[in-house]
Design an enzyme around this catalytic site. Sequence first.
Site, PDB file in Angstrom:
ATOM      1  N   CYS A  50       0.882  -1.380  -0.103  1.00 42.47           N
ATOM      2  CA  CYS A  50      -0.026   0.115  -0.053  1.00 42.47           C
ATOM      3  C   CYS A  50       1.007   1.466  -0.001  1.00 42.47           C
ATOM      4  CB  CYS A  50      -1.016   0.050   1.226  1.00 42.47           C
ATOM      5  SG  CYS A  50      -0.159   0.014   2.847  1.00 42.47           S
ATOM      6  N   SER A 107       9.593   2.867   6.293  1.00 42.22           N
ATOM      7  CA  SER A 107       8.307   2.773   6.323  1.00 42.22           C
ATOM      8  C   SER A 107       7.580   4.169   6.595  1.00 42.22           C
ATOM      9  CB  SER A 107       7.884   1.717   7.223  1.00 42.22           C
ATOM     10  OG  SER A 107       8.431   0.457   6.605  1.00 42.22           O
ATOM     11  N   LYS A 190      -3.227  -9.733   6.786  1.00 40.87           N
ATOM     12  CA  LYS A 190      -2.448  -9.523   7.869  1.00 40.87           C
ATOM     13  C   LYS A 190      -2.908  -8.006   8.445  1.00 40.87           C
ATOM     14  CE  LYS A 190       1.519 -12.398   6.828  1.00 40.87           C
ATOM     15  NZ  LYS A 190       2.971 -12.449   6.395  1.00 40.87           N
TER      16      LYS A 190
END
Length: 429
Positions: A50, A107, A190
């Site tokens: 994503c 991230s 997940k």
Amino acid sequence: MALVTLGINHRTAPVELRERIAFTPERMEEAFAELRVASGASEAAILSTCNRTELYLAGDDDCAPLVLRWLAGFHNLDAGELEEAVYVHRDADAVRHVMRVAAGLDSMVLGEPQIFGQLKDAYALARKHGASGSFLSRMFEQTFSVAKRVRTQTAIGENPVSVAYAAVSMAHHIFSDLSRNRALLIGAGKTIELVAQHLSEAGVKDFVVANRTLERAQSLAEAHGGKGIVLSEIPDYLPDVDIIISSTASPLPILGKGAVERALKKRKHRPYFMVDIAVPRDIEPEVASLADVYLYTVDDLRQVIEENIRSREGAAREAENLVTDGVQAFLNQLRALDAVSTLKQFRQRAETLRDVETEKALRALRNGSDPETVLRSLARGLTNKLLHEPSVQVRRATTEGRTEVTEWLRELHQLDALEADAATTPEKL
């Protein structure tokens, strides 16, 4: 072997662009088949989440321009538009980048653990399609080793704040007491598992999980006392839920403006809180224009996530040091492998010269030549053959001013040490 990493992520591109170049599972086989041909790379891997889409390629040349054109064409985009958002890393910088990604240092949520598993899945997929060879395999194995050390030797993963956690945290801005609210979770991967866990811990007791396969939806829902349904049943449950969080791999929106409008009429202005974590998006962007709907995308979670970054800066510095060590270890490994290959060729050449001189000596012995003369000729011929080409090259290099070649020759054969021993020998006698 040249290594190139090319991609976009949450820092360089908005979700509107990220969703347009995301690779769906259905197109992965097609992508691998085209990518290596179009780029000329001998090895390739694709990571698509994503927050990022990245291509890792190994080959004899820098293939970045070819990859950019292929990526744009594959997703029907203008290469110029894509170029503004793309980053490219090469060789050692590419290795550092993939290690930082695996460790959670690149991230949106600093230190988030999911990317490690996603990168392992990307490597497994490349191997499945025969696209990952020895070079990328070594890089990924070293990368996973570094990421594990970051997890175990630093505090970057303590009290993890994931995108899922950030989504649930934002729900508190709309509903003060989440125990009174019903949640619809779309997907059963997940990320949705983490969402369900965090919602449960926040007090939500009433869950509906919608998924393409009913069995998976029921399994996840029942773990939290909820109900599993298939995607086609969403309109039936929509009027009765307050929180909607979606994360699927669907290439098309699952929840449209019309369905939400119809549900709103039955809710009598009770607000909706929606978070669309998926890329491509699961909820039509037009839904955000409806009254009493608070729709957020993954890019809207930045404030919660930035607080997480500040709390982990110390651990991140430790992790960066481990990454630096990991990059150096990988480069040393490559140099060692290159040395092994060179030494193998050197030995093969020496053995070929040996065999030629040995066969010449055996013929002389069979013809009745004096053995001592044959042995001396063998030793002299082998020595001359072994030293001729290196001697020519050393003289040429010295003439050209490359004196380091002479220094390397002295080091390789320890000539300085031999001279020192020769100088001290008379004293010992």
